[in-house]
Design an enzyme around this catalytic site. Structure first.
Site, mmCIF file in Angstrom:
data_model
loop_
_atom_site.group_PDB
_atom_site.id
_atom_site.type_symbol
_atom_site.label_atom_id
_atom_site.label_comp_id
_atom_site.label_asym_id
_atom_site.label_seq_id
_atom_site.Cartn_x
_atom_site.Cartn_y
_atom_site.Cartn_z
ATOM 1 N N CYS A 1 0.834 -1.205 0.000
ATOM 2 C CA CYS A 1 0.000 0.000 0.000
ATOM 3 C C CYS A 1 0.866 1.251 0.000
ATOM 4 O O CYS A 1 1.794 1.381 0.796
ATOM 5 C CB CYS A 1 -0.912 -0.003 1.227
ATOM 6 S SG CYS A 1 -1.953 1.473 1.354
ATOM 7 N N CYS B 1 -0.353 6.149 6.976
ATOM 8 C CA CYS B 1 -1.679 5.821 7.504
ATOM 9 C C CYS B 1 -1.543 5.286 8.917
ATOM 10 O O CYS B 1 -0.605 4.563 9.240
ATOM 11 C CB CYS B 1 -2.348 4.798 6.596
ATOM 12 S SG CYS B 1 -3.839 4.072 7.276
ATOM 13 N N CYS C 1 -2.474 0.342 9.113
ATOM 14 C CA CYS C 1 -1.621 -0.837 8.860
ATOM 15 C C CYS C 1 -0.178 -0.559 9.272
ATOM 16 O O CYS C 1 0.706 -0.416 8.419
ATOM 17 C CB CYS C 1 -1.685 -1.227 7.393
ATOM 18 S SG CYS C 1 -3.328 -1.646 6.822
ATOM 19 N N CYS D 1 -8.206 1.463 -0.191
ATOM 20 C CA CYS D 1 -7.678 0.836 1.023
ATOM 21 C C CYS D 1 -7.619 -0.660 0.782
ATOM 22 O O CYS D 1 -8.627 -1.278 0.405
ATOM 23 C CB CYS D 1 -8.557 1.154 2.225
ATOM 24 S SG CYS D 1 -8.045 0.291 3.739
ATOM 25 N N GLN E 1 -19.022 -8.171 13.555
ATOM 26 C CA GLN E 1 -17.589 -8.474 13.501
ATOM 27 C C GLN E 1 -17.007 -8.000 12.171
ATOM 28 O O GLN E 1 -17.536 -8.294 11.105
ATOM 29 C CB GLN E 1 -17.365 -9.975 13.668
ATOM 30 C CG GLN E 1 -17.536 -10.467 15.091
ATOM 31 C CD GLN E 1 -16.373 -10.088 15.999
ATOM 32 O OE1 GLN E 1 -15.321 -9.637 15.551
ATOM 33 N NE2 GLN E 1 -16.564 -10.263 17.294
ATOM 34 N N PHE F 1 -22.101 -8.451 27.270
ATOM 35 C CA PHE F 1 -21.634 -7.576 26.194
ATOM 36 C C PHE F 1 -21.989 -8.231 24.853
ATOM 37 O O PHE F 1 -21.136 -8.404 23.973
ATOM 38 C CB PHE F 1 -20.125 -7.324 26.285
ATOM 39 C CG PHE F 1 -19.657 -6.866 27.636
ATOM 40 C CD1 PHE F 1 -19.719 -5.525 27.996
ATOM 41 C CD2 PHE F 1 -19.146 -7.767 28.556
ATOM 42 C CE1 PHE F 1 -19.283 -5.102 29.242
ATOM 43 C CE2 PHE F 1 -18.702 -7.363 29.806
ATOM 44 C CZ PHE F 1 -18.777 -6.014 30.154
ATOM 45 N N ASP G 1 -17.564 -10.757 26.522
ATOM 46 C CA ASP G 1 -16.824 -10.162 25.398
ATOM 47 C C ASP G 1 -16.786 -8.646 25.567
ATOM 48 O O ASP G 1 -17.414 -7.907 24.810
ATOM 49 C CB ASP G 1 -17.504 -10.555 24.088
ATOM 50 C CG ASP G 1 -16.719 -10.114 22.855
ATOM 51 O OD1 ASP G 1 -15.566 -9.653 23.014
ATOM 52 O OD2 ASP G 1 -17.266 -10.216 21.740
ATOM 53 N N CYS H 1 -10.582 -8.210 23.031
ATOM 54 C CA CYS H 1 -9.889 -7.495 21.951
ATOM 55 C C CYS H 1 -8.694 -6.721 22.491
ATOM 56 O O CYS H 1 -8.023 -6.009 21.746
ATOM 57 C CB CYS H 1 -10.851 -6.544 21.246
ATOM 58 S SG CYS H 1 -11.538 -5.261 22.319
#
Length: 552
Positions: free
Chosen positions: A141, A147, A150, A245, A374, A405, A474, A501
Site C-alpha cells: 500500500c 496511515c 496498517c 484501502c 464483527q 456484552f 466479550d 480485543c
C-alpha cells in the site's frame, strides 16, 4: 481443554538488546509495563516507576545514576519487540531505560528523537533507519508509511503473528501473574490462530471528509487541501487523502474511487465539514460489505454522514454510485452535533434497501448502517467456532448461557442451537433491537436480550434468569468493571469463556478471576484452562483472545 486444529506452533520472539544489562526498572503488578518483557500494555501508563540504571546513553551522555532522556534528544536505538498499539519497544544502551517508537520494527536500528518523556519511559519519533528490521517486506500500500492503520504492513506476516503471540504470552505471565515456569502454564497458552486472508478482509471502513488535507511535512491551504480518507495519526482535524484501502473489499474500493472522482467538482456544490469552524456538509463516508444470502454475491451499503439533511446535494453522486452492481443501499445519517461521531440523529434511505445481509456460522444477519458486526467475517467464523468449542455445551438443551456484552447477539445466537436458553446483556439499545431481530429472522426462540449497563450492576443482577452453566464475556477494550468481576466470582458458573480485543486488560481480569483481588477482599475461584490468540486484523497491532476458565 479447548484446542484448535488449525493452530501451529511458532518460534518464540527473541529481542535484540542494545545493552547486556537487564532492564533497570520495575513496576507494581497490573501497571503499564512488564519489567521482564519490556512490553507496553494498555492499563495505566502512569503507574510505572523507574528504579534507575547507572550507565550512559547511546548518544554519548555522561554516566549518571539513572538515565532520563530530554525532549528533543536524538538517540541511536534498536527495536527489540512490539508492544501496545504496535509501538516498537527499545532500550537506551547501557541503561535499560525504555523508549517506545511508532513504526519501529524488531531488529531495526535507527535514529530517533525523543518527542515525549515520562518518569518511567519516553516516546520517540523515528528519524532515519540505519539497519532495516530482519523480517522486512515491501508494503503493497502506498499509504502504509503514513496511515495510522496498517502499522505492520512492511513486516512479514509470519513475523507479525509471532510477535502478537509473544505479546499475549508476556501479558498473561507478567500482568496476569501466571507462573511461566509451571509446565501447565506453558500448555495453557496456545499458538496463535493465523488469518488466511491478509488483505480485503474488512467488511466495514469509515473514511472522513476534511477541510485540511494532510501531507507529511507539507502544509496546504484552500480547496486543494480538501481530502477524503483517514485521519492523520494524532490529528482530529487533518485527513490523509486516499484513493483505495487494501483492507476493504474491491467493491468498496470502486465506490471510494467514484466518490473521490466527483465530490470535489464544484458543480456538485459539496463541501467538507471543518472541525474548527463547524461549517460544511460532508462528514464521513462509511462503506459496509455484506453477502446476498440467496446467491452468495457481495452487496454493498454506502452511508454518507452529513451535518444536515439535503438529499438534493447528494442526488447526483448517488446516481453515479448506484451504477456499481454491488451497491444495493445508499444511506444518509444526519449528525448535527459538532462531534466526530458517524452515528446520526436521523437516518434516511437514499437508494435501495436500508440494510444488507451476512452469513455467520450458518445464521443470517441483517446489518444496518449503525449495527455492530464483527469486522472480519471469515475470521469471525473461525473465532466463533473456537468460542463454541470452549463453551463445551452438551447439546441436550438443558444448559443456561449468559452472554455478556452481547452486541447484536451474534455469539449467543450461534450457541443457542445447543443451549437450553441464552440471556444476552448489552448497553446499546439499538444493538439489543438488532439482536432480537436477528433471533426472529433465524427462527431462534430460546434467546432473550436485555438492555443494561454491565458497569453499573447491583446486587439484584442475576435474579431475572437462572444460574448460568456457561458465561460468555466479550467486553470492549477497558475490560470488565470490578462490579462485574464480583458478580462472576459470586455466581461461580462452571465454565467462563472470556473473549477479549485487548490482551492487557484481559490478563488483568484473568488475574482477578483466578487469583482474587486482595484490595476488595475477593478470592479467585477459577482455573485458567486455555488462552487462544486469534489474529483478526492482519497488518495491524490488534489481537483477539479466547480464554477458557473452569471452577477450580
Amino acid at each position: 481443554m479447548c484446542t484448535a486444529a488449525a493452530m501451529a506452533s511458532l518460534p518464540q520472539c527473541g529481542a535484540r538488546r542494545i545493552s547486556a544489562r537487564p532492564l533497570g526498572w520495575s513496576i507494581p503488578i497490573r501497571c503499564a509495563f512488564s519489567s521482564h518483557s519490556n512490553l507496553a500494555v494498555d492499563i495505566d501508563a502512569d503507574c510505572a516507576t523507574t528504579t534507575g540504571a547507572d550507565s550512559s546513553s547511546a548518544s554519548g551522555q555522561s554516566k549518571n545514576p539513572s538515565f532520563f532522556p530530554k525532549k528533543g534528544q536524538t538517540l541511536e536505538l534498536v527495536c527489540e519487540s512490539l508492544g501496545f498499539k504496535g509501538k516498537g519497544i527499545c532500550k537506551a544502551a547501557d541503561t535499560g531505560f525504555v523508549l517506545m517508537c511508532d513504526r519501529a520494527l524488531p531488529g531495526e536500528r535507527f535514529l530517533g528523537r525523543v518527542s515525549r518523556k515520562k518518569s518511567s519511559y519516553a516516546e520517540v519519533k523515528k528519524l532515519k533507519t540505519i539497519v532495516p528490521h530482519h523480517d522486512m517486506v515491501e508494503a503493497p500500500c502506498q499509504y502504509a508509511s503514513n496511515c495510522g492503520g496498517c502499522k505492520t504492513q512492511n513486516l512479514s506476516y509470519q513475523a507479525q503473528i509471532k510477535y502478537k503471540e509473544q505479546q499475549v504470552r508476556d501479558l498473561i505471565v507478567h500482568v496476569g501473574r501466571f507462573d511461566h515456569t509451571d509446565p501447565d502454564c506453558a500448555d495453557v497458552i496456545k499458538p496463535i490462530v493465523p488469518c488466511q486472508e491478509q488483505y480485503h478482509y474488512r467488511n466495514k471502513m469509515e473514511f472522513s471528509f476534511g477541510a485540511d488535507r494532510w501531507i507529511p511535512d507539507v502544509e496546504e491551504k484552500g480547496e486543494r487541501s480538501f481530502a477524503l480518507g483517514l485521519h492523520a495519526p494524532g490529528f482530529f482535524d487533518k485527513v490523509l487523502d486516499v484513493d483505495k484501502c487494501l483492507l476493504q473489499s474491491e467493491a468498496a474500493n470502486k465506490v471510494l474511487a467514484v466518490v473521490q472522482e466527483n465530490w470535489k467538482d464544484s458543480c456538485f456544490g459539496l463541501s467538507p465539514y471543518n472541525a474548527h469552524t463547524h461549517i460544511g456538509f460532508l462528514k464521513h463516508l462509511m462503506l459496509r460489505t455484506g453477502r446476498n444470502t440467496s446467491n452468495g454475491l457481495p452487496e454493498l451499503m454506502v452511508n454518507f454522514v452529513t451535518s444536515s439533511y439535503k438529499p438534493e446535494l447528494l442526488e447526483p453522486l448517488v446516481k453515479k454510485i448506484a451504477t456499481i452492481p454491488e451497491v444495493v443501499s445508499v444511506m444518509n445519517n444526519v449528525n448535527t452535533s459538532v462531534g466526530n461521531t458517524s452515528v446520526g440523529e436521523q437516518e434516511y434511505t437514499l437508494y435501495g434497501k436500508s440494510s444488507i445481509t451476512e452469513m455467520l456460522r450458518g445464521l443470517s444477519f441483517q446489518i444496518s448502517a449503525n449495527s455492530f458486526f464483527q469486522t472480519n467475517t471469515k475470521q469471525a467464523d473461525v473465532l466463533y467456532g473456537i468460542i463454541e468449542e470452549c463453551a463445551g455445551l452438551r447439546g441436550d438443551g438443558s444448559e443456561i448461557v449468559l452472554d455478556l456484552f452481547c452486541g447484536t447477539g451474534t455469539i449467543g445466537l450461534t450457541l443457542a442451537k445447543r443451549a437450553g436458553h441464552v440471556y444476552g446483556y448489552e448497553m446499546v439499545p439499538q444493538a439489543i433491537l438488532d439482536a432480537r431481530r436477528n433471533a426472529e429472522q433465524n427462527n431462534i426462540h430460546n434467546a432473550t436480550f436485555i438492555q443494561g449497563d454491565l458497569n453499573k450492576i447491583n446486587d439484584s443482577f442475576g435474579k431475572e434468569f437462572p444460574r448460568p452453566d456457561v458465561i460468555i464475556s466479550d467486553p470492549n477494550r477497558p475490560g470488565m468493571h470490578m462490579k462485574l468481576i464480583k458478580y462472576l466470582l459470586k455466581v461461580r458458573a462452571p465454565r467462563l469463556v472470556y473473549v477479549s480485543c485487548n490482551p492487557a486488560t484481559c490478563a488483568r481480569d484473568l488475574d482477578y478471576l483466578c487469583h482474587g483481588v486482595n484490595e476488595q477482599d475477593l478470592s479467585g475461584c477459577y482455573q485458567l484452562k486455555a488462552v487462544i490468540p486469534v489474529d483478526m486484523f492482519p497488518n495491524t497491532p490488534h489481537i483477539e483472545c479466547v480464554c477458557l476458565l473452569e471452577l477450580a
